[in-house]
Design an enzyme around this catalytic site. Structure first.
Site, PDB file in Angstrom:
ATOM      1  N   MET A  31       0.849  -1.233   0.105  1.00 17.00           N
ATOM      2  CA  MET A  31      -0.041   0.046   0.096  1.00 17.00           C
ATOM      3  C   MET A  31       0.781   1.129  -0.035  1.00 17.00           C
ATOM      4  O   MET A  31       1.654   1.354   0.938  1.00 17.00           O
ATOM      5  CB  MET A  31      -1.044  -0.114   1.085  1.00 17.00           C
ATOM      6  CG  MET A  31      -1.796  -0.953   1.146  1.00 17.00           C
ATOM      7  SD  MET A  31      -2.975  -1.213   2.726  1.00 17.00           S
ATOM      8  CE  MET A  31      -2.141  -1.865   3.784  1.00 17.00           C
ATOM      9  N   CYS A 115      -3.564  -2.434  -9.923  1.00 18.15           N
ATOM     10  CA  CYS A 115      -3.725  -1.000  -9.533  1.00 18.15           C
ATOM     11  C   CYS A 115      -4.927  -0.374 -10.296  1.00 18.15           C
ATOM     12  O   CYS A 115      -4.836  -0.408 -11.589  1.00 18.15           O
ATOM     13  CB  CYS A 115      -2.756  -0.222  -9.861  1.00 18.15           C
ATOM     14  SG  CYS A 115      -2.678   1.566  -9.384  1.00 18.15           S
ATOM     15  N   ASN A 217      -7.402 -11.967  -1.770  1.00 21.52           N
ATOM     16  CA  ASN A 217      -7.231 -10.620  -1.304  1.00 21.52           C
ATOM     17  C   ASN A 217      -8.650 -10.026  -1.492  1.00 21.52           C
ATOM     18  O   ASN A 217      -9.269 -10.078  -2.453  1.00 21.52           O
ATOM     19  CB  ASN A 217      -6.255 -10.034  -1.908  1.00 21.52           C
ATOM     20  CG  ASN A 217      -6.105  -8.377  -1.615  1.00 21.52           C
ATOM     21  OD1 ASN A 217      -5.882  -7.671  -2.324  1.00 21.52           O
ATOM     22  ND2 ASN A 217      -6.335  -8.203  -0.154  1.00 21.52           N
ATOM     23  N   ARG A 242      -6.264  -3.113   3.569  1.00 23.23           N
ATOM     24  CA  ARG A 242      -6.798  -1.947   4.095  1.00 23.23           C
ATOM     25  C   ARG A 242      -7.250  -2.771   5.831  1.00 23.23           C
ATOM     26  O   ARG A 242      -7.334  -1.898   6.631  1.00 23.23           O
ATOM     27  CB  ARG A 242      -7.999  -1.800   3.481  1.00 23.23           C
ATOM     28  CG  ARG A 242      -7.733  -0.922   2.545  1.00 23.23           C
ATOM     29  CD  ARG A 242      -8.965  -0.292   1.583  1.00 23.23           C
ATOM     30  NE  ARG A 242      -9.537  -1.501   1.150  1.00 23.23           N
ATOM     31  CZ  ARG A 242     -11.078  -1.428   0.918  1.00 23.23           C
ATOM     32  NH1 ARG A 242     -11.775  -0.358   1.141  1.00 23.23           N
ATOM     33  NH2 ARG A 242     -11.896  -2.789   0.657  1.00 23.23           N
TER      34      ARG A 242
END
Length: 388
Positions: A31, A115, A217, A242
């Site tokens: 991240m 991304c 994920n 996150r």
């Protein structure tokens, strides 16, 4: 740390990424602006796993930019060392990889094809790139060849949108190229971080890829979520992004879940404050600059103190902290014995955003082949952005 028992049970076999054995099948997702060496070290203090660097562009490494050289630096305590590489060009990817391997700077390379940031996808990079399957294949093949004995993995999304899924073809191409594992963030670029991750897609990928581990994920906010993902999809391990923001102890929960220790970390406010302070100390060491470190820790305030009775005025002052002494003074105002607030401190964190039409080069979806116009557009795609 306060702990509580929970009915957790592991359901995975031991995981190895190439020659790298992992005691728990857990990976920290890259991240931008978060997974620097300070945060990685903090997470390691709570649990085990593979801790991946911020995304670094291959072009920046080839050019030896000061920022890229700083980001690839690992503390001596970090092992194995893992670097995520972003590239849109096979030759540049290979050159960057040869540098990392030749200089002995990494033990594992992860490649970012997930991304969703518009500045990247509108130039054909990130989650848009696997649509051009042969380009994707050539980048992965070039990287694997250049890496030699160092394992290479890929992280991707389901595709551009629901009508343009790429993950199964891309995963098969990566498997054929010799990667050590494939990780899937079970959303499309159009989903961004909104809605619910499609764990069934991870299961479909696991059914499709047989020779290397498949990692899942998306929407892992707790150890229970991780075990549910493994049970539902059959994946070999999990990637956490996150969910660990302001909760580095999540890696302790995950280690317990996968090793049958049945322990859940439930920190009181004092313990959260200590973790926040420790994070700041490590940032000072990383930046070699207390002012920069304090500026950086400010963005973590809301994540660390989510759900705890810390007033808005104090939160605002913490989000403007200027020094470690200033931080100590502010943290000294907390009631350290305030217990863990339960569900209020858990669940989603970070900005989810909303579904959006992906920004793509003109006529990108018209053809799976890379045209001359698209080749020109994609050459400018290597920017410093996070994603996956």
């Amino acid at each position: 740390m306060s702990t509580a028992t929970a009915a957790l049970a592991p359901t995975t076999a031991p995981l190895s990424i190439g020659p790298i054995p992992l005691s728990v099948p857990v990976v920290l997702a890259p991240m931008a602006g978060i997974t620097n060496t300070a945060f990685r070290r903090l997470c390691r203090e709570y649990g085990a796993g593979l801790y991946v660097s911020e995304m670094i562009t291959s072009r920046a490494l080839v050019e030896r930019t000061p920022e890229s050289m700083r980001l690839i630096t690992h503390h001596e305590s970090e092992t194995p060392r893992s670097i995520q590489l972003y590239s849109v060009d096979p030759a540049t990817a290979a050159e960057a990889t040869r540098f990392l391997v030749g200089e002995g700077l990494t033990d594992h390379i992860d490649m970012n094809f997930g991304c969703p940031v518009p500045k990247v996808t509108r130039k054909g990079g990130g989650a848009a790139l696997p649509w051009k399957l042969e380009l994707f294949r050539s980048i992965v093949e070039a990287t694997v060849r250049a890496a030699g004995p160092i394992p290479v993995t890929v992280k991707m999304r389901k595709g551009i949108d629901a009508d343009h899924l790429t993950y199964l073809e891309a995963a098969k191409a990566a498997e054929g190229a010799g990667v050590a594992a494939v990780a899937l963030h079970a959303r499309t670029a159009a989903d961004f971080y909104s809605g619910n991750a499609d764990w069934d897609a991870i299961g479909t990928l696991k059914e499709t890829i047989s020779s290397v581990p498949v990692l899942g994920n998306g929407d892992i906010w707790s150890a229970e979520d991780a075990l549910r993902m493994v049970e539902q999809s059959g994946c070999d391990g999990i990637v956490v992004g996150r969910g660990c923001l302001g909760r580095p102890w999540l890696f302790g929960d995950l280690a317990a879940a996968f090793t049958e220790r049945h322990v859940r970390i439930q920190p009181n406010l004092g313990e959260v404050a200590d973790a926040f302070r420790r994070h700041a100390e490590l940032l000072v060491e990383f930046f070699d600059d207390e002012v920069k470190a304090c500026r950086d820790i400010r963005k973590h305030v809301a994540w660390y103190f989510k759900g705890y009775p810390v007033g808005g005025e104090l939160r605002a002052r913490l989000a403007a902290v200027e020094s470690l002494q200033h931080m100590d003074d502010l943290l000294g105002e907390l009631d350290r014995d305030t217990p863990y607030p339960g569900a209020e401190a858990e669940g989603p964190r970070g900005r989810a955003g909303s579904p959006k039409r992906p920004a793509l080069p003109e006529n990108w979806l018209a053809d799976r082949e890379l045209t001359d116009a698209h080749r020109a557009a994609i050459s400018a795609a290597e920017l410093h952005h996070s994603g996956g």
